[in-house]
Enzyme design. Structure first.
Site, PDB file in Angstrom:
ATOM      1  N   HIS A  11       0.825  -1.210   0.000  1.00 23.50           N
ATOM      2  CA  HIS A  11       0.000   0.000   0.000  1.00 23.50           C
ATOM      3  C   HIS A  11       0.861   1.263   0.000  1.00 23.50           C
ATOM      4  O   HIS A  11       2.067   1.221   0.250  1.00 23.50           O
ATOM      5  CB  HIS A  11      -0.930  -0.007   1.213  1.00 23.50           C
ATOM      6  CG  HIS A  11      -0.189  -0.031   2.517  1.00 23.50           C
ATOM      7  ND1 HIS A  11       0.438   1.074   3.047  1.00 23.50           N
ATOM      8  CD2 HIS A  11       0.042  -1.033   3.392  1.00 23.50           C
ATOM      9  CE1 HIS A  11       1.014   0.764   4.185  1.00 23.50           C
ATOM     10  NE2 HIS A  11       0.799  -0.521   4.419  1.00 23.50           N
ATOM     11  N   GLU A  89      -1.938  -7.556   7.492  1.00 25.61           N
ATOM     12  CA  GLU A  89      -0.803  -7.240   8.357  1.00 25.61           C
ATOM     13  C   GLU A  89      -0.778  -8.215   9.542  1.00 25.61           C
ATOM     14  O   GLU A  89      -1.839  -8.594  10.059  1.00 25.61           O
ATOM     15  CB  GLU A  89      -0.986  -5.815   8.886  1.00 25.61           C
ATOM     16  CG  GLU A  89       0.116  -5.300   9.777  1.00 25.61           C
ATOM     17  CD  GLU A  89       1.316  -4.823   8.995  1.00 25.61           C
ATOM     18  OE1 GLU A  89       2.103  -5.683   8.559  1.00 25.61           O
ATOM     19  OE2 GLU A  89       1.458  -3.607   8.820  1.00 25.61           O
TER      20      GLU A  89
END
Length: 223
Positions: A11, A89
């Site tokens: 990202h 994550e």
């Protein structure tokens, strides 16, 4: 066996003025610059499609920063975004904290610092690799099913799981110095499978479509 390429897209820059370990915490958006990084990555992928690549499958971590990065890719490639918890994550004991020397000296953290090779403060490295590898292979198979031999997929994920996936594919030890990760914001770590399903590790091709935005950007390890 068919061939495929699975692109792991990190990202863009996240709004984090307090420099916290945000991990899986909600509501961490891309900055304006981070959105431009995502646009740059989307433009690069669209250019590859224009040059003959067949990117037919798009997957994203469910976290907001990943979904915001996937949005311009979806628009440019006219693809739906499929969420996948396996590329999220990793969990981290230090979520919500600014981790510096004084913070690490607090006794409540010490049990989580006993084994940096595991690591003891979060999800074990080998667990991250296992779930990422499963998601990558599934995405590659889906791409081939939808687009035939040579079709490609994009997975929008996070620095640490992407970096561990690369180290595993290259046969390197998983414990590492976070400051030496080569997985910059909105970068592409492309896993090239010449023979999907044969059990051979992929070739790695790394690129940084958003490199022009890096000067002056402080990149925290992780995220």
């Amino acid at each position: 066996m068919p061939s495929t390429t699975v692109h792991l897209l990190r990202h863009g820059q996240v709004a984090n003025p307090d420099r916290l370990v945000y991990g899986r915490l909600p509501n961490y958006h891309l900055t304006e610059l981070g959105a431009r990084m995502a646009e740059a990555a989307a433009a690069e992928l669209a250019a590859r499609v224009g040059g003959g690549s067949r990117i037919v499958h798009l997957v994203s971590s469910p976290l907001l920063r990943a979904r915001e990065t996937a949005a311009p890719v979806a628009r440019e490639l006219d693809l739906p975004v499929h969420p996948d918890e396996r590329i999220i994550e990793p969990r981290n004991h230090f979520e919500g904290l600014h981790v510096d020397g004084p913070e690490l000296l607090k006794p409540r953290h010490w049990p989580h610092l006993l084994n940096p090779l595991r690591p003891s403060w979060g999800e074990p490295y080998r667990h991250q690799v296992a779930r990422m590898a499963e998601a990558v292979l599934d995405a590659g198979r889906t791409a081939v099913e939808r687009g035939g031999d040579g079709a490609e997929a994009v997975l929008v994920s996070h620095q640490l799981p992407i970096w561990l996936t690369r180290r595993s594919a290259e046969g390197r030890p998983l414990p590492h110095d976070p400051r030496r990760r080569r997985c910059n914001l909105a970068s592409l770590t492309s896993l090239v499978f010449d023979d999907l399903g044969a059990g051979r590790p992929p070739r790695i091709v790394y690129s940084e479509p958003a490199a022009r935005f890096y000067p002056g950007v402080n990149q925290l390890p992780g995220s």
